[in-house]
Write a protein that holds these residues in place. Structure first.
Motif, PDB file in Angstrom:
ATOM      1  N   GLY A  79       0.772  -1.230   0.000  1.00  0.00           N
ATOM      2  CA  GLY A  79       0.000   0.000   0.000  1.00  0.00           C
ATOM      3  C   GLY A  79       0.803   1.278   0.000  1.00  0.00           C
ATOM      4  N   LEU A  80       2.108   1.177  -0.260  1.00  0.00           N
ATOM      5  CA  LEU A  80       2.942   2.378  -0.315  1.00  0.00           C
ATOM      6  C   LEU A  80       2.730   3.119  -1.633  1.00  0.00           C
ATOM      7  CD1 LEU A  80       5.995   0.651   1.248  1.00  0.00           C
ATOM      8  CD2 LEU A  80       5.062   2.783   2.129  1.00  0.00           C
ATOM      9  N   ILE A  81       2.804   4.444  -1.575  1.00  0.00           N
ATOM     10  CA  ILE A  81       2.695   5.278  -2.775  1.00  0.00           C
ATOM     11  C   ILE A  81       4.082   5.354  -3.403  1.00  0.00           C
ATOM     12  CG2 ILE A  81       2.048   7.535  -3.674  1.00  0.00           C
ATOM     13  CD1 ILE A  81       0.528   7.976  -1.009  1.00  0.00           C
ATOM     14  N   LEU A  82       4.155   5.128  -4.699  1.00  0.00           N
ATOM     15  CA  LEU A  82       5.440   5.155  -5.395  1.00  0.00           C
ATOM     16  C   LEU A  82       5.482   6.308  -6.383  1.00  0.00           C
ATOM     17  CD1 LEU A  82       5.926   1.349  -6.195  1.00  0.00           C
ATOM     18  CD2 LEU A  82       6.413   2.595  -4.083  1.00  0.00           C
ATOM     19  N   ALA A  83       6.654   6.940  -6.489  1.00  0.00           N
ATOM     20  CA  ALA A  83       6.840   8.056  -7.418  1.00  0.00           C
ATOM     21  C   ALA A  83       8.249   8.022  -7.984  1.00  0.00           C
ATOM     22  CB  ALA A  83       6.588   9.389  -6.714  1.00  0.00           C
ATOM     23  N   ILE A  84       8.424   8.669  -9.129  1.00  0.00           N
ATOM     24  CA  ILE A  84       9.736   8.836  -9.757  1.00  0.00           C
ATOM     25  C   ILE A  84      10.052  10.315  -9.824  1.00  0.00           C
ATOM     26  CG2 ILE A  84      10.999   8.665 -11.944  1.00  0.00           C
ATOM     27  CD1 ILE A  84       9.493   6.021 -12.433  1.00  0.00           C
ATOM     28  N   ALA A  85      11.252  10.690  -9.402  1.00  0.00           N
ATOM     29  CA  ALA A  85      11.738  12.071  -9.488  1.00  0.00           C
ATOM     30  C   ALA A  85      13.096  12.024 -10.176  1.00  0.00           C
ATOM     31  CB  ALA A  85      11.840  12.700  -8.110  1.00  0.00           C
ATOM     32  N   SER A  86      13.110  12.312 -11.452  1.00  0.00           N
ATOM     33  CA  SER A  86      14.296  12.100 -12.274  1.00  0.00           C
ATOM     34  C   SER A  86      14.766  13.383 -12.937  1.00  0.00           C
ATOM     35  CB  SER A  86      13.972  11.059 -13.358  1.00  0.00           C
ATOM     36  OG  SER A  86      15.037  10.899 -14.258  1.00  0.00           O
ATOM     37  N   ALA A  87      16.059  13.443 -13.235  1.00  0.00           N
ATOM     38  CA  ALA A  87      16.604  14.541 -14.030  1.00  0.00           C
ATOM     39  C   ALA A  87      16.525  14.233 -15.524  1.00  0.00           C
ATOM     40  CB  ALA A  87      18.052  14.809 -13.633  1.00  0.00           C
ATOM     41  N   ILE A 124       5.278  10.543 -12.107  1.00  0.00           N
ATOM     42  CA  ILE A 124       6.532  10.349 -12.835  1.00  0.00           C
ATOM     43  C   ILE A 124       7.000  11.728 -13.271  1.00  0.00           C
ATOM     44  CG2 ILE A 124       7.683   9.255 -14.785  1.00  0.00           C
ATOM     45  CD1 ILE A 124       5.472   7.137 -14.780  1.00  0.00           C
ATOM     46  N   TYR A 125       7.948  12.299 -12.538  1.00  0.00           N
ATOM     47  CA  TYR A 125       8.436  13.639 -12.820  1.00  0.00           C
ATOM     48  C   TYR A 125       9.830  13.581 -13.455  1.00  0.00           C
ATOM     49  CZ  TYR A 125       4.742  16.221 -10.388  1.00  0.00           C
ATOM     50  OH  TYR A 125       3.548  16.784 -10.028  1.00  0.00           O
ATOM     51  N   GLY A 126      10.003  14.410 -14.470  1.00  0.00           N
ATOM     52  CA  GLY A 126      11.281  14.499 -15.152  1.00  0.00           C
ATOM     53  C   GLY A 126      11.875  15.889 -15.058  1.00  0.00           C
ATOM     54  N   ARG A 127      12.861  16.118 -15.908  1.00  0.00           N
ATOM     55  CA  ARG A 127      13.635  17.360 -15.835  1.00  0.00           C
ATOM     56  C   ARG A 127      12.767  18.611 -15.963  1.00  0.00           C
ATOM     57  NH1 ARG A 127      17.546  17.872 -20.629  1.00  0.00           N
ATOM     58  NH2 ARG A 127      18.087  15.815 -19.840  1.00  0.00           N
ATOM     59  N   GLU A 128      11.781  18.568 -16.834  1.00  0.00           N
ATOM     60  CA  GLU A 128      10.963  19.752 -17.070  1.00  0.00           C
ATOM     61  C   GLU A 128      10.051  20.090 -15.895  1.00  0.00           C
ATOM     62  OE1 GLU A 128      11.794  17.820 -21.079  1.00  0.00           O
ATOM     63  OE2 GLU A 128      11.365  17.183 -19.029  1.00  0.00           O
ATOM     64  N   ASP A 129       9.915  19.174 -14.953  1.00  0.00           N
ATOM     65  CA  ASP A 129       9.073  19.406 -13.774  1.00  0.00           C
ATOM     66  C   ASP A 129       9.827  20.087 -12.637  1.00  0.00           C
ATOM     67  OD1 ASP A 129       6.626  18.089 -14.700  1.00  0.00           O
ATOM     68  OD2 ASP A 129       7.863  16.282 -14.685  1.00  0.00           O
ATOM     69  N   ALA A 130      11.107  20.320 -12.823  1.00  0.00           N
ATOM     70  CA  ALA A 130      11.924  20.932 -11.772  1.00  0.00           C
ATOM     71  C   ALA A 130      12.438  22.294 -12.217  1.00  0.00           C
ATOM     72  CB  ALA A 130      13.105  20.028 -11.414  1.00  0.00           C
ATOM     73  N   LEU A 131      12.248  23.300 -11.381  1.00  0.00           N
ATOM     74  CA  LEU A 131      12.798  24.626 -11.683  1.00  0.00           C
ATOM     75  C   LEU A 131      14.311  24.615 -11.597  1.00  0.00           C
ATOM     76  CD1 LEU A 131      10.349  26.959  -9.712  1.00  0.00           C
ATOM     77  CD2 LEU A 131      10.401  26.519 -12.182  1.00  0.00           C
ATOM     78  N   ARG A 132      14.826  23.786 -10.696  1.00  0.00           N
ATOM     79  CA  ARG A 132      16.270  23.669 -10.499  1.00  0.00           C
ATOM     80  C   ARG A 132      16.616  22.186 -10.362  1.00  0.00           C
ATOM     81  NH1 ARG A 132      14.036  27.559  -7.687  1.00  0.00           N
ATOM     82  NH2 ARG A 132      13.710  26.188  -5.896  1.00  0.00           N
ATOM     83  N   MET A 133      17.734  21.816 -10.928  1.00  0.00           N
ATOM     84  CA  MET A 133      18.128  20.409 -10.924  1.00  0.00           C
ATOM     85  C   MET A 133      18.793  20.008  -9.616  1.00  0.00           C
ATOM     86  SD  MET A 133      19.551  19.771 -14.792  1.00  0.00           S
ATOM     87  CE  MET A 133      20.033  18.090 -14.347  1.00  0.00           C
ATOM     88  N   LYS A 134      18.819  18.708  -9.353  1.00  0.00           N
ATOM     89  CA  LYS A 134      19.571  18.168  -8.225  1.00  0.00           C
ATOM     90  C   LYS A 134      21.024  18.613  -8.356  1.00  0.00           C
ATOM     91  CE  LYS A 134      16.766  13.951  -8.588  1.00  0.00           C
ATOM     92  NZ  LYS A 134      16.772  12.520  -8.920  1.00  0.00           N
ATOM     93  N   PRO A 135      21.690  18.982  -7.280  1.00  0.00           N
ATOM     94  CA  PRO A 135      21.388  18.707  -5.865  1.00  0.00           C
ATOM     95  C   PRO A 135      20.419  19.671  -5.195  1.00  0.00           C
ATOM     96  CG  PRO A 135      23.510  19.783  -6.034  1.00  0.00           C
ATOM     97  CD  PRO A 135      23.039  19.542  -7.452  1.00  0.00           C
ATOM     98  N   ASP A 136      19.811  20.592  -5.943  1.00  0.00           N
ATOM     99  CA  ASP A 136      18.761  21.417  -5.358  1.00  0.00           C
ATOM    100  C   ASP A 136      17.597  20.499  -4.972  1.00  0.00           C
ATOM    101  OD1 ASP A 136      17.873  24.594  -5.442  1.00  0.00           O
ATOM    102  OD2 ASP A 136      16.175  23.213  -5.571  1.00  0.00           O
TER     103      ASP A 136
END
Length: 241
Positions: free
Chosen positions: A116-124, A153-165
């Motif tokens: 029952g865990l919620i799963l997500a992807i946060a990718s560059a 499922i989030y990719g690069r365009e979903d982030a204003l600033r890339m990791k390590p932010d």
């Protein structure tokens, strides 16, 4: 590790799937064909790419900046926009036919979902590449289709600033309506661990050969460290029978 958790967030390349080597191979091929200087080894290429994109993470398109870096450093006789286009054109065949889950990842994903865990992807990774993984890559579709198991499922365009932010992780937990302490992040790279830690989220580092150059720093910073998903599954079964 899993006690009290409601959501599990995964990085994509190098974490869920074996894919980092593809980009190293493509970048070396581009330098060898279009450059006037010798390309580094594939592992060194990956290290260089991480450094350049991290240093320019606030740029509108850090990977275009990286392509300009390749043009200048290796004396490429085509412009950055052409390098950028060729990278994705050459990589597409690999993304469709060669990329696969890391060993045991699909069993681990299914076990998390069953609990029952919620799963997500946060990718560059570009959203276009994530769509290839979701819609065209038969290895992933047959084992654990992304749209079935992941709520976001989030990719690069979903982030204003890339990791390590920490922006992408802060956005995901906000969208999932969970607290940082209810969340666990799986990452393979140092900048990914730094991003999750900056968002106040507990981290699990999974080994990837292409992060060997920062292996000790990753282990020191992460809250947990695993060699593979078989180890993660055993821990899950112990924490959550």
């Amino acid at each position: 590790m899993f006690v009290g958790k409601k959501a599990i967030i995964f990085d994509m390349d190098g974490t869920l799937i074996d894919s980092v080597g593809v980009w190293n191979t493509v970048d070396v091929q581009i330098i060898n064909q279009f450059g006037s200087k010798k390309a580094p080894s594939e592992k060194e290429m990956g290290h260089e790419r991480d450094q350049v994109t991290a240093a320019n993470r606030s740029d509108p398109n850090p990977y275009m900046t990286y392509c300009e870096h390749l043009r200048v450093k290796y004396g490429c006789h085509i412009d950055a926009a052409s390098i950028h286009s060729i990278r994705y054109e050459w990589a597409k065949n690999y993304l469709i036919h060669s990329i696969d889950y890391k060993p045991g990842a699909e069993q681990f994903i299914k076990a998390l979902k069953q609990r029952g865990l919620i799963l997500a992807i946060a990718s560059a990774t570009k959203k276009a590449n994530l769509e290839i993984y979701r819609d065209l890559n038969e290895n992933l579709k047959l084992k654990a289709p992304l749209e079935v198991y992941f709520s976001l499922i989030y990719g690069r365009e979903d982030a204003l600033r890339m990791k390590p932010d920490p922006y992408i992780y802060q956005r995901v937990i906000k969208e999932l309506k969970v607290k940082p302490e209810e969340t666990l992040v799986f990452e393979d790279s140092l900048i990914g661990i730094q991003a999750a830690r900056a968002a106040g989220i507990e981290t699990v580092a999974i080994y990837d050969q292409y992060a060997d150059h920062e292996h000790e720093a990753i282990k020191a910073l992460a809250d947990h460290y695993i060699e593979n998903y078989g180890q993660a599954l055993k821990t899950l079964q112990k924490d959550w029978p």
